[in-house]
Design a protein around this motif. Structure first.
Motif, PDB file in Angstrom:
ATOM      1  N   UNK A  79      13.093  11.408   8.996  1.00 40.62           N
ATOM      2  CA  UNK A  79      11.865  12.252   8.926  1.00 40.62           C
ATOM      3  C   UNK A  79      10.425  11.880   9.057  1.00 40.62           C
ATOM      4  N   UNK A  80      10.544  10.548   7.970  1.00 45.64           N
ATOM      5  CA  UNK A  80       9.424   9.679   8.157  1.00 45.64           C
ATOM      6  C   UNK A  80       9.726   8.330   8.096  1.00 45.64           C
ATOM      7  N   UNK A  81       9.100   7.411   8.450  1.00 47.69           N
ATOM      8  CA  UNK A  81       9.236   5.727   8.157  1.00 47.69           C
ATOM      9  C   UNK A  81       8.054   5.491   7.505  1.00 47.69           C
ATOM     10  N   UNK A 127       4.104   6.241   7.893  1.00 50.21           N
ATOM     11  CA  UNK A 127       3.153   6.379   6.659  1.00 50.21           C
ATOM     12  C   UNK A 127       3.130   4.720   6.095  1.00 50.21           C
ATOM     13  N   UNK A 128       1.940   4.190   6.475  1.00 45.30           N
ATOM     14  CA  UNK A 128       1.829   2.665   6.048  1.00 45.30           C
ATOM     15  C   UNK A 128       0.984   2.484   5.184  1.00 45.30           C
ATOM     16  N   UNK A 165      -4.262   0.781  16.384  1.00 48.92           N
ATOM     17  CA  UNK A 165      -3.911   2.073  16.550  1.00 48.92           C
ATOM     18  C   UNK A 165      -4.848   3.061  15.541  1.00 48.92           C
ATOM     19  N   UNK A 166      -4.834   4.467  15.829  1.00 43.06           N
ATOM     20  CA  UNK A 166      -5.885   5.004  15.108  1.00 43.06           C
ATOM     21  C   UNK A 166      -5.185   6.196  13.996  1.00 43.06           C
ATOM     22  N   UNK A 167      -5.591   5.472  12.717  1.00 41.86           N
ATOM     23  CA  UNK A 167      -5.155   6.496  11.653  1.00 41.86           C
ATOM     24  C   UNK A 167      -5.410   7.754  11.793  1.00 41.86           C
ATOM     25  N   UNK A 168      -4.545   8.463  11.473  1.00 42.97           N
ATOM     26  CA  UNK A 168      -4.609  10.003  11.515  1.00 42.97           C
ATOM     27  C   UNK A 168      -4.129  10.529  12.623  1.00 42.97           C
ATOM     28  N   UNK A 199      -2.284   5.203   3.787  1.00 46.46           N
ATOM     29  CA  UNK A 199      -2.480   5.817   2.758  1.00 46.46           C
ATOM     30  C   UNK A 199      -2.353   4.648   1.641  1.00 46.46           C
ATOM     31  N   UNK A 200      -3.300   4.515   1.022  1.00 43.33           N
ATOM     32  CA  UNK A 200      -3.413   3.418  -0.300  1.00 43.33           C
ATOM     33  C   UNK A 200      -3.151   3.834  -1.780  1.00 43.33           C
ATOM     34  N   UNK A 201      -1.834   3.327  -2.319  1.00 44.22           N
ATOM     35  CA  UNK A 201      -1.710   3.568  -3.655  1.00 44.22           C
ATOM     36  C   UNK A 201      -0.782   4.883  -3.559  1.00 44.22           C
ATOM     37  N   UNK A 202       0.038   4.761  -4.841  1.00 44.41           N
ATOM     38  CA  UNK A 202       1.302   5.538  -5.014  1.00 44.41           C
ATOM     39  C   UNK A 202       0.930   7.119  -4.951  1.00 44.41           C
ATOM     40  N   UNK A 203      -0.172   7.425  -5.341  1.00 47.03           N
ATOM     41  CA  UNK A 203      -0.568   8.719  -5.319  1.00 47.03           C
ATOM     42  C   UNK A 203      -0.811   9.394  -4.038  1.00 47.03           C
ATOM     43  N   UNK A 204      -1.681   8.512  -3.053  1.00 50.79           N
ATOM     44  CA  UNK A 204      -2.053   8.769  -1.935  1.00 50.79           C
ATOM     45  C   UNK A 204      -0.827   9.005  -1.082  1.00 50.79           C
ATOM     46  N   UNK A 205       0.076   7.996  -1.307  1.00 48.91           N
ATOM     47  CA  UNK A 205       1.133   7.845  -0.456  1.00 48.91           C
ATOM     48  C   UNK A 205       2.215   8.861  -0.586  1.00 48.91           C
ATOM     49  N   UNK A 206       2.471   9.357  -1.743  1.00 44.69           N
ATOM     50  CA  UNK A 206       3.346  10.535  -2.239  1.00 44.69           C
ATOM     51  C   UNK A 206       2.761  11.906  -1.565  1.00 44.69           C
ATOM     52  N   UNK A 207       1.557  11.806  -1.377  1.00 44.21           N
ATOM     53  CA  UNK A 207       0.652  13.025  -1.114  1.00 44.21           C
ATOM     54  C   UNK A 207       0.832  13.196   0.442  1.00 44.21           C
TER      55      UNK A 207
END
Length: 401
Positions: free
Chosen positions: A297-299, A324-325, A335-338, A344-352
């Motif tokens: 579903x996601x890499x 999600x890198x 490439x263009x993020x978004x 995403x930087x950090x555990x909270x941002x990646x999980x979100x």
């Protein structure tokens, strides 16, 4: 006509891991320019046995070849490094047989350029030979990152970073051209080395868009219950090990019901232990990584320590999967993020970010489609390696004149 001697720290075939993907594509492109001779190490006898297949894949365009199985262990290399004052990266690969083969080729063949892939191979190139040095990444900076993690080996990593950078700088000072895999790596080296006369350039990686194509023919797998997050990579490589352990322990718990597949050969015990969690699957080597990338579903690419360009990210994007890198895994990727992927930087941002994409299948599919288009626009290997004709052809034109 001038010929080329290609040196590599690992036999560039088959192209089934990051360094081999780049070295193989460069070797193949150089073989289109003229006769190429090969001198490389192999990890073991099975790795060395790929030489006949490499010759066949080049269609007879390979001249003499020396593939040597590396036998020096880390403990012995470390002791030699302490005695000689050299970085372990050099003593680990030092070899009289390799040096003699290089001397033989330079004496007997009209070599116009020695193309060295990975910094440790520069030790075999004698003064006076025209050297194109493909550092790929700034390895000394990687050891700096290891040292910053602390622990009992921190002093060893700091020593390696210092000694290796000194060697990298000396090599670039005598090389005709020094190459790095991204503009960021090249700029980092230039800023640190302060060699105004050195010719430092970036030679970017591509991706095999025919192979990593969601419409290609390859084994498919049925998706199980719950969302599947996939990480691919060599699982005895320290930055990959750090990434999956950190992700499994800090990010995955914040993503309910998701499963995490760690796909890659040679998982060390610390990685295998992650598989005791019902939501984590450690596959080991698989016949075809596309099967798992396609099923994802996601890499995810949550690397905290990374240098250069992550082929795993390029491959997933080529397969039209939403990625999600971490910022480290994204560095060097055009490439263009978004739009083409999420960073995403950090555990909270990646999980979100993961939760948001898992709950919005339309956006996930849109990002995946944009990723594939971006790879098609800019990441063909032929496009990326087009500068090689000029990089190597410099000596050929001078000889003709």
């Amino acid at each position: 006509m001038s010929e080329i001697l290609f040196l590599a720290h690992r036999i560039p075939f088959p192209p089934d891991r990051g360094d081999k993907i780049r070295s193989w594509n460069i070797l193949k492109a150089l073989a289109e320019l003229g006769t190429v001779h090969l001198a490389s190490f192999a990890d073991d006898a099975a790795d060395a046995a790929h030489l006949p297949a490499l010759r066949a894949a080049l269609g007879g365009r390979l001249g003499e070849a020396h593939v040597e199985t590396r036998t020096t262990g880390k403990a012995k290399a470390g002791l030699r490094a302490l005695i000689t004052g050299k970085p372990v990266s050099l003593t680990l690969f030092d070899s009289g047989r390799m040096r003699r083969f290089v001397e033989h080729i330079l004496a007997d063949r009209p070599i116009g350029t020695v193309f060295a892939f990975s910094g440790q191979m520069a030790q075999f190139v004698p003064p006076g030979a025209r050297l194109v040095m493909d550092f790929v990444d700034l390895d000394s900076a990687k050891f700096e990152s290891y040292a910053e993690e602390g622990g009992p080996l921190a002093w060893i990593h700091r020593r390696e970073a210092r000694r290796l950078f000194a060697f990298e700088r000396e090599t670039a000072a005598r090389a005709a051209i020094s190459l790095f895999v991204s503009d960021a790596e090249a700029a980092l080296f230039e800023g640190r080395a302060e060699l105004p006369d050195a010719d430092v350039r970036s030679l970017h990686n591509g991706v095999d868009l025919d192979f990593y194509d969601p419409q290609a023919v390859f084994p498919r797998m049925r998706r199980g219950e719950g969302p599947l997050l996939v990480f691919t990579g060599q699982m005895d490589y320290a930055p990959n090990v750090d990434a999956v352990r950190w992700f499994a322990e800090t990010v995955l718990p914040a993503v309910p019901k998701a499963r995490f597949a760690i796909v890659g050969r040679n998982p060390i015990e610390a990685v295998n232990r992650l598989g005791t969690d019902d939501r984590v699957l450690v596959t080991g080597a698989v016949p075809d990584t596309r099967t798992w990338i396609d099923a994802a579903d996601l890499v995810v690419a949550p690397l905290r320590i990374a240098r250069g360009v992550q082929n795993k990210v390029l491959e997933a994007m080529a397969m039209a999967r939403p990625v999600i890198a971490s910022p480290a895994a994204f560095e060097g990727i055009e490439a263009m993020p978004g739009r083409d992927l999420l960073v995403a930087d950090g555990a909270e941002a990646q999980a979100k970010a993961i939760r948001q994409l898992l709950s919005d299948s339309v956006r996930a599919a849109t990002i995946g489609a944009a990723a594939r288009r971006r790879m098609q626009e800019a990441y063909h290997w032929d496009l990326r390696l087009a500068p090689l004709a000029v990089i190597v052809g410099t000596s050929m034109r001078a000889e003709a004149a």
